[in-house]
Scaffold this active site. Structure first.
Site, PDB file in Angstrom:
ATOM      1  CB  THR A   5      32.725  32.276  22.814  1.00 10.46           C
ATOM      2  OG1 THR A   5      33.969  33.002  21.645  1.00 10.46           O
ATOM      3  CG2 THR A   5      31.575  32.767  22.326  1.00 10.46           C
ATOM      4  N   GLY A   6      35.555  33.100  24.769  1.00 15.12           N
ATOM      5  CA  GLY A   6      36.835  32.645  25.239  1.00 15.12           C
ATOM      6  C   GLY A   6      36.750  32.377  26.692  1.00 15.12           C
ATOM      7  CB  ILE A  61      40.856  42.915  30.200  1.00 18.63           C
ATOM      8  CG1 ILE A  61      39.327  43.557  30.520  1.00 18.63           C
ATOM      9  CG2 ILE A  61      41.818  42.200  31.308  1.00 18.63           C
ATOM     10  CD1 ILE A  61      39.501  44.581  31.651  1.00 18.63           C
ATOM     11  CE1 TYR A 116      41.729  44.452  41.032  1.00 16.50           C
ATOM     12  CE2 TYR A 116      42.415  42.386  41.617  1.00 16.50           C
ATOM     13  CZ  TYR A 116      41.938  43.030  40.609  1.00 16.50           C
ATOM     14  OH  TYR A 116      41.777  42.925  39.366  1.00 16.50           O
ATOM     15  CD  GLU A 118      52.983  50.259  37.505  1.00 14.16           C
ATOM     16  OE1 GLU A 118      52.553  49.516  38.381  1.00 14.16           O
ATOM     17  OE2 GLU A 118      53.154  49.753  36.249  1.00 14.16           O
ATOM     18  CG  HIS A 164      52.471  46.481  35.200  1.00 20.03           C
ATOM     19  ND1 HIS A 164      52.085  47.364  36.144  1.00 20.03           N
ATOM     20  CD2 HIS A 164      51.749  45.398  35.170  1.00 20.03           C
ATOM     21  CE1 HIS A 164      51.162  46.722  36.748  1.00 20.03           C
ATOM     22  NE2 HIS A 164      50.778  45.529  36.197  1.00 20.03           N
TER      23      HIS A 164
END
Lengths: 385, 294
Positions: B17-18, B96, B160, B210, B248
């Site tokens: 619901t966020g 996530i 991506y 990385e 990160h």
């Protein structure tokens, strides 16, 4: 987030970890009164976040009040150059006067996160006061390590291993055990990524005392450590990095001439690498976030343009879900707002990419669209002679 | 075939619901993912776009048969959200959320030992088996279904970029996943490589690493000993200054360890096809993988 020695020692004191008596001084005018109130001898220590300050002349010992006055005058306000500060050094804005301690032995003790094993590693050595990397290289048998499972906590046999392997005098077992337990609790309570005590002193009367204190707090945990977060000393950070952080931008300043603005940290790093491979130096790392909103792009422009070394800008946005026409409008309006005159190469991918390129082409601004990464790189090399 | 998820995977969303949870639940469903439930404590009984919302993961699993969770819970509560999915014995939890305290993740990682649940992330874009199931925030449209390439990465948008180049070269993907940019993550490079090695449809793998840690070095050694399929490797952060966290939380060169140069050297030593220049990755993959195309 790194905190100063005097701030770490305050947390040590609150946790019941013995530290020498000390007084913090920020102003030259305070020095005479502080010196008059001190028990001699005293150590005068520069409070900077960079390591290696002893070798750089940031720590002095004084046996008399006159010596203390001279040493404090010298250190407070100096540009301290250490291995970690770079050539220009960092200004000493705070000093710590600290009671010098008569000691029998110096140990090394640190705790940090072991990311490969997902636990907390305690590292100790009987060779305190030395560079621990050197000890680890030259005499690895004099380094003791203990891995602590965060769910189980520090166990008795682990404490015993430290005591036996350090060959501690039976008289100091008790105070040493108490200190390690308290330090471990502080590590967990404050969400540390590192605590280091070097040297950890065994005093003439068999007590244990932390003569130095280095502490780093996990940035991700600061939401539950508001008090510690508020003590952050921005004056030791790059001004542009501070400004960028205030806008929620992830920015690191470098000394090259091509600025970059990218969505996502991995792609931002790879973009810096591309700039370097093209034979020019990247001016920064800047991640404007996955969404790359018009507001973030505008703030990003302002930061990049504040760096006088920047001669051209590379915007690399992999939108995907993001619409390129909206992104292009954002870039154009941001460029107008900040009066952009530097050449900009824009490489974007996502939906409506052709429309986005048209918007850039007809903006009347110095914005060039690149069709792919290799095209962008060739445009960049042409940008800086 | 694909790894970890396919068209039978039934997904519930923790934090549905966020704002982020709502947006990406719709995106995943539109892509074709079976999003069968949401969980927001206190909002049980409501619906989000027709998707039933429950108060707990256990209840949602019982009612809907969900076997995978996508987690959008904010950092202070995210570690516990993962543990709730583990407690409900879910097959897969994809977290996530970015910004979870490291100590929270240490405890999660230790508590998950011996449990059934596979954790992907945190601080990751998620996982997609193109044409079958998408659990995460990646743009579905850049992917090409049908294989033969598997993609595993520590990054989001950089993944991506890689996928886009593969698709432009006509190279489809079996599964693409980001394992996360944090120092402590669930699924490792080696876990993914092993699954790709066993997946008959995957004929080659692109591995995107990385700076920071030594996961790439360990993976390279594993590849040399176990992997028969060709692997193309890329490492971001050759130009990153030491001692600085590059966005990160896990991307940091500290004490001379975790450098891009060391990782690239480990890849070369172990016969991984190293891509030096990101702009050429698609073309290099075309070259390497063309011989193995089914």
């Amino acid at each position: 987030m790194k905190i100063h020695e005097y701030q770490a020692k305050e947390l040590f004191r609150q946790a019941g970890i013995p530290v020498p008596d000390g007084q913090v001084c920020h102003q030259k005018e305070e020095i005479p009164a502080l010196v008059a109130s001190l028990n001699l001898p005293v150590a005068i220590k520069a409070q900077v976040l960079a390591g290696g300050r002893g070798k750089g002349g940031g720590v002095l010992l004084a046996n008399t009040a006159e010596e203390a006055q001279v040493a404090a005058d010298k250190i407070l306000g100096m540009q301290l150059v250490t291995l970690q500060t770079g050539e220009e050094g960092t200004e000493v804005k705070t000093i710590l006067f600290e009671q010098a301690i008569a000691l029998k032995k110096e140990l090394y003790l640190s705790m940090l996160i072991d990311r490969e094993r997902a636990d907390i590693v305690i590292i100790a050595s009987r060779d305190g006061g030395m560079d621990i990397e050197t000890v680890a290289q030259q005499t690895p048998e004099r380094i003791v390590t203990v891995h602590v499972n965060p769910l189980l906590g520090l166990l008795g046999f682990q404490l015993r291993k430290l005591i036996f392997d350090l060959d501690l005098d039976p008289a100091v077992k008790k105070p040493f055990t108490a200190l390690v337990k308290k330090l471990f609790a502080l590590f967990l309570d404050s969400d540390c990524s590192l605590v280091e005590i070097n040297p950890l002193a065994i005093t003439a009367d068999n007590t244990i005392m932390a003569l130095d204190a280095k502490m780093e707090i996990d940035d991700n945990s600061l939401f539950r450590h508001r008090k510690i977060a508020a003590t952050h000393d921005c004056s030791q950070d790059d001004v542009l990095e501070v400004a960028a952080a205030a806008h929620g931008l992830n920015y690191i300043r470098l000394d090259g001439s091509i600025g970059s603005m990218v969505n996502g940290a991995g792609l931002a790093m790879a973009t810096m690498d591309l700039i370097k491979q093209a034979g020019v130096e990247p001016a920064n790392f800047l991640d404007v976030g996955g969404g790359a909103s018009a507001e973030m792009v505008e703030n990003g422009f302002r930061i990049l343009l504040s760096d006088p070394n920047v001669r051209g800008i590379f915007i690399n946005i992999f939108g995907g879900i993001l619409r390129c026409d909206i992104l292009a409008r954002g870039v154009v309006s941001a460029a107008r707002k900040v009066d952009l005159s530097l050449p900009v190469v824009v490489r974007m991918e996502g939906t409506n990419v052709e429309e986005g390129r048209q918007i850039l082409a007809h903006s009347g601004l110095n914005l060039t669209s690149a069709h792919n990464l290799n095209h962008a790189v060739s445009l960049l090399t042409a940008m800086v002679p | 075939m694909a790894i970890f998820i396919d068209n039978k995977t039934r997904v519930l969303v923790q934090g549905i619901t966020g704002k982020e949870g709502q947006f990406h639940s719709r995106q995943c469903r539109d892509y074709g993912t079976r999003v069968v439930a949401g969980v927001t404590p206190g909002k049980g009984g409501q619906k989000m776009d027709g998707i039933p919302v429950f108060n707990s993961v256990a209840e949602a699993c019982l009612e809907t048969g969900a076997n995978a969770s996508m987690i959008f819970v904010p950092p202070p509560f995210a570690a516990e959200a993962i543990l709730e999915a583990v407690d409900a014995d879910m097959e897969l939890a994809v977290c996530i959320t970015e910004g979870i305290p490291v100590l929270d993740m240490l405890r999660v990682k230790q508590a998950m030992a011996g449990k059934r649940t596979r954790l992907i992330g945190p601080n990751c874009p998620g996982i997609i088996s193109p044409g079958a199931c998408k659990i995460g925030i990646m743009p579905g449209a850049i992917h090409l279904a049908g294989g033969p390439v598997g993609v595993v990465s520590r990054s989001g948008t950089l993944t991506y970029e890689v996928v886009h180049q593969l698709t432009c070269e006509g190279l489809g993907q079996t599964t693409c996943l980001g394992i996360g940019g944090d120092p402590i993550t669930g699924t490792s490079f080696i876990d993914c490589l092993q699954a790709f090695a066993e997946d008959p449809e995957t004929q080659g793998v692109v591995m995107v690493g990385e700076i920071g840690g030594n996961a790439e070095e360990e993976a390279a050694a594993w590849i040399a000993a176990n992997m028969r399929k060709p692997v193309v490797g890329f490492i971001a952060g050759l130009s990153a200054p030491p001692g600085r966290r590059m966005g990160h939380a896990g991307a940091i060169v500290s004490g001379g360890r975790g450098t891009a140069a060391a990782k690239l050297a480990a890849m070369r030593e172990n016969h991984i096809h190293v891509c030096e220049n990101l702009g050429n990755l698609g073309r290099l993959c075309k070259e390497i993988f063309s011989e193995v195309r089914p």
